[in-house]
Design a protein around this motif. Sequence first.
Motif, PDB file in Angstrom:
ATOM      1  N   ARG A   6       8.821  10.872  10.416  1.00 56.38           N
ATOM      2  CA  ARG A   6       9.806   9.829  10.106  1.00 56.38           C
ATOM      3  C   ARG A   6       9.401   8.578  10.882  1.00 56.38           C
ATOM      4  N   LEU A   7       9.030   7.530  10.161  1.00 52.34           N
ATOM      5  CA  LEU A   7       8.550   6.329  10.832  1.00 52.34           C
ATOM      6  C   LEU A   7       9.214   5.079  10.278  1.00 52.34           C
ATOM      7  N   GLY A   8       9.481   4.150  11.196  1.00 57.47           N
ATOM      8  CA  GLY A   8       9.968   2.842  10.810  1.00 57.47           C
ATOM      9  C   GLY A   8       8.826   1.921  10.454  1.00 57.47           C
ATOM     10  N   ALA A   9       9.145   0.673  10.148  1.00 58.58           N
ATOM     11  CA  ALA A   9       8.151  -0.256   9.620  1.00 58.58           C
ATOM     12  C   ALA A   9       7.000  -0.498  10.594  1.00 58.58           C
ATOM     13  N   ILE A  10       7.323  -0.792  11.842  1.00 65.11           N
ATOM     14  CA  ILE A  10       6.268  -1.169  12.785  1.00 65.11           C
ATOM     15  C   ILE A  10       5.314  -0.011  13.037  1.00 65.11           C
ATOM     16  N   ASN A  11       5.823   1.200  13.175  1.00 66.05           N
ATOM     17  CA  ASN A  11       4.935   2.336  13.408  1.00 66.05           C
ATOM     18  C   ASN A  11       4.152   2.720  12.153  1.00 66.05           C
ATOM     19  N   LEU A  12       4.705   2.433  10.994  1.00 63.35           N
ATOM     20  CA  LEU A  12       3.939   2.623   9.760  1.00 63.35           C
ATOM     21  C   LEU A  12       2.770   1.642   9.698  1.00 63.35           C
ATOM     22  N   ARG A  19      22.074   3.029   6.184  1.00 61.35           N
ATOM     23  CA  ARG A  19      21.528   4.136   5.386  1.00 61.35           C
ATOM     24  C   ARG A  19      21.748   5.467   6.115  1.00 61.35           C
ATOM     25  N   PRO A  20      22.045   6.514   5.383  1.00 57.57           N
ATOM     26  CA  PRO A  20      22.254   7.837   6.008  1.00 57.57           C
ATOM     27  C   PRO A  20      20.920   8.553   6.238  1.00 57.57           C
ATOM     28  N   VAL A  21      20.041   7.929   7.060  1.00 56.15           N
ATOM     29  CA  VAL A  21      18.730   8.529   7.352  1.00 56.15           C
ATOM     30  C   VAL A  21      18.564   8.610   8.863  1.00 56.15           C
ATOM     31  N   ASP A  22      17.667   9.487   9.287  1.00 54.80           N
ATOM     32  CA  ASP A  22      17.391   9.641  10.712  1.00 54.80           C
ATOM     33  C   ASP A  22      16.525   8.494  11.216  1.00 54.80           C
ATOM     34  N   GLY A  23      16.448   8.403  12.550  1.00 45.80           N
ATOM     35  CA  GLY A  23      15.701   7.319  13.170  1.00 45.80           C
ATOM     36  C   GLY A  23      14.207   7.561  13.207  1.00 45.80           C
ATOM     37  N   ASP A  24      13.470   6.490  13.481  1.00 48.40           N
ATOM     38  CA  ASP A  24      12.026   6.569  13.720  1.00 48.40           C
ATOM     39  C   ASP A  24      11.801   7.526  14.888  1.00 48.40           C
ATOM     40  N   LEU A  83      10.283   5.616   5.943  1.00 45.95           N
ATOM     41  CA  LEU A  83       9.817   6.801   5.225  1.00 45.95           C
ATOM     42  C   LEU A  83      10.117   8.033   6.084  1.00 45.95           C
ATOM     43  N   GLU A  84      10.729   9.016   5.477  1.00 41.61           N
ATOM     44  CA  GLU A  84      11.099  10.225   6.227  1.00 41.61           C
ATOM     45  C   GLU A  84      10.068  11.343   6.082  1.00 41.61           C
ATOM     46  N   ASP A  85       9.098  11.143   5.206  1.00 44.18           N
ATOM     47  CA  ASP A  85       8.085  12.184   5.012  1.00 44.18           C
ATOM     48  C   ASP A  85       6.695  11.560   4.950  1.00 44.18           C
ATOM     49  N   TYR A  86       6.420  10.655   5.911  1.00 44.75           N
ATOM     50  CA  TYR A  86       5.150   9.924   5.897  1.00 44.75           C
ATOM     51  C   TYR A  86       3.970  10.821   6.274  1.00 44.75           C
ATOM     52  N   ARG A  87       2.918  10.729   5.460  1.00 44.60           N
ATOM     53  CA  ARG A  87       1.599  11.228   5.795  1.00 44.60           C
ATOM     54  C   ARG A  87       0.603  10.222   5.284  1.00 44.60           C
ATOM     55  N   ARG A  88      -0.515  10.061   6.002  1.00 44.63           N
ATOM     56  CA  ARG A  88      -1.519   9.092   5.565  1.00 44.63           C
ATOM     57  C   ARG A  88      -1.866   9.332   4.112  1.00 44.63           C
ATOM     58  N   ARG A  89      -1.832   8.250   3.315  1.00 44.30           N
ATOM     59  CA  ARG A  89      -2.032   8.394   1.864  1.00 44.30           C
ATOM     60  C   ARG A  89      -3.428   7.962   1.420  1.00 44.30           C
ATOM     61  N   LYS A 145       0.819  -1.207   0.000  1.00 42.05           N
ATOM     62  CA  LYS A 145       0.000   0.000   0.000  1.00 42.05           C
ATOM     63  C   LYS A 145       0.857   1.263   0.000  1.00 42.05           C
ATOM     64  N   LEU A 146       1.995   1.201   0.676  1.00 40.40           N
ATOM     65  CA  LEU A 146       2.882   2.366   0.751  1.00 40.40           C
ATOM     66  C   LEU A 146       3.760   2.519  -0.494  1.00 40.40           C
TER      67      LEU A 146
END
Length: 846
Positions: free
Chosen positions: A439-445, A406-411, A421-427, A307-308
């Motif tokens: 910024r959310l990791g898999a489980i929180n997504l 990966r050079p990304v920030d944490g959940d 995803l670093e720019d998550y909004r409900r789609r 879905k994402l």
Amino acid sequence: MKNNGFYWKRKLGAFFHDPVFKAFDVKTHEALAGKFLKVLGDEGVEIQKSGDAPASAMDRLLLPYETSTNKQNRIIVDAADLSEFLHPLSGTPLEVKKTVYDRYRNDARFLSEELVKWVESIVDKYPDDPCKLFHHLWWELPCKVPMIDFLPADTRAPYHSIIDHLDMTAALEGCKIGAQVKPALLQVAIGPIQKFIAAARKTRDLWMGSYILSYLTFQGIRLIGETFGFDHIIFPNMRHQTLLKEWLRKKEINVDDDTQDLPRDIASLPNRFLAVVPSDQAEALAQQVKNAIEKVWREIAEKTAGKLKLSDTERQYWTMQTDLFPEFYYAIQNWENPANFQVVFKKFFSDTDELDGFASELRKLSQLESYPVNSGSFYPFFYELTRRKLEAVKATTAFGGYVDDRPVDGDQLSGEVKAILEDYRRRDGAASPGDKSERLGAINLIKREIIEIQKDIPNKRTPSTTEIAIRNLEEEKRTRWLNLLREENQERENDTTFEKLPTPYYAILVMDGDKMGEWMSGKRAPELKDRLHEKAKNALTALDNNRKISLSKLKKAAITPSYHRAISRTLDHFSRFVKPVVEDKYNGLLIYAGGDDVLAFLPARTVFNCANDLRKIYSGIGKVELTVDVDGKNKEEYLFDQELCYKKENEKWFPMFPMMGSKATMSAGIALLNHKFPLSDALDIARDAEKCAKRGWIDLPPAISENEKADSRNAFSITVVRHSGQQTKVVSKWERNQTDLLAKAQEIWTLLKQTKVSKKILYTFLEDIDSGEFTTEEWVERYLPYLIERRGNLTKRAKDVVVEKFQEVLSGLVTKNDEIRTRKTFEDFFLLLSMGEFAQREVENR
């Protein structure tokens, strides 16, 4: 489901081997059972008693002279002798003679005939399908017998319900290997719990985390239930679980709704369960349970990833993160014969005196013209070994991690993994225009998206902390602010508009049953003598006095499957009432009510009464009345008192079932916070408050006296976090000298409002009581009236009323001959009053 008609027919024969009204017609109960079997006979069902003897041995102690040909030696308790039911957890005699036993003594045969007709009607629904027939009858039978919790399986030990005996007999029939009953205990736990739930920015995150854990636990239970029957689950109680009811209906087992069914939108299953299973399949079954849980979790994760529209790289790390959850633990203990088990037990415990003494006393009882000792009598030791094995597994199991370079920030919710995803909004269009990206990791997504994916998870409305704070207001103001909240987008909540909110504080309530591990292990179970009818108690006491047996060495016999089932069933009853208390009566939001655990969000001014009601309902004390909306049209009225739950019918109160009893208590942590306070930090403060209540101290002192130990648990702790960040804390027992502190505090808050006494008087009391200038007695009698007179222009009558109320309450809090303790109690009570004043001040003045 298990496609073996012969298997399910055997279980039906075991489930109906005794009629539910056996206690009121013991002499002809076999003939009555025959009527049920006749109705089931067209399905090829015959009476099965293979599990009867071990089930009986598990649920009550061997009694002397049971096989004696001399009836004068035997312990016989006729229906006429049955005058009380013994509370399964406290041992208190419950007065149910007039309301329950007299009714069934008069109507047992008629009611049995009605029950036979009902069974016949269910048989007609499932021709040639004994599996569906068993599940339907198992689910609904207790609902068709009013007050079945009080109908004893054995009149000589009237503390456990006949339904528990029928469940265990049927379960043991399902554990036959060849012609022999060979069961094993299987205990399963999944996790992590708090870490998984607490990663949250919104109230919805908390609710969803708890619901997912409950949902996954059900997948493991379902595997056992559909294979062997849900009667195999000892803990938790599965009747009235809505997840199971919906599963049954999907299988075209059309069970009826019942008013005791648990709300669909509440996580009510704990993260562990205990089952009795065939020993030769236990190991394979544990792996199948693990696979069933993981399969559902992987399906959810895969659907969410699709879905994402994740990239291949994102999917790689997505899988790494979702594979970290859930953690799975299990332990198995076969039911060995007594001699073999003593050898097994000694491998795990250096001290086996208790087991050896227990076995010796059972042999003595058996030799007194009783039945042979069988493995069922050793259930308490089987359970103890299973429990300890599971704890050892949890303490030693290592779970792997993964490398994410990966050079990304944490959940930003959990901080434990990097964001997918670093720019998550409900789609899906459900997000508000002002929702910020996260910024959310898999489980929180998954927590955010699962509603759109897993259709059997309810879409519960979870109001924000801002809305809950608004609910403090009186109706007119509340409506205006709620309308404003709905009109503005989420971002506006952080704007200056809501800085002017008249009621910016809300409460988090965390409650937990005290010493639940000790309740389950039997350390807090009633003594053996409190489990027996007077005739049986007198007979065993005489043998003990004559040193033919030692009752002290048989105390473990109090731990039985029916004892565990009673705890589980009672916790379900409690969970059923938590939502109407939190959400309907006190206008809050219930996050979960799983067993003895409660997490809820409430308006600051209702949280104290809510917590007080819940702890009383849990124990069945305090004369708490509750009106429950059944279906939007009909309401039911309940009363909790004398360790029971009563239901009003025709303007009379009838006992429905026992609650946990006066010896079982709860502790509560309450945090009062600004609605903008970070949610995860707020939850930490509430949980810390609960820990303070458990230990009885805000900060653990270096040395604890016996009096201080007595103050632990059965308590509440409150932490107020003001907008400045300043924290004020108090810890107190619910009651002092049988004075209900929160109830008395509520009376004083109401009185001060009515008389318009300045609330500053509470702070004056708080400052002055610690001065030591007067004794507490002098302070109450002489100085308190002077302080009240100085505050406000009161009429003499108003002043007298306020003084009288304070003197009445404070006099009840005095500890005789202990000035220091009395002064500390007064100080804590004034601090409690000031906290309540703070919670309500905003409502009145801003």
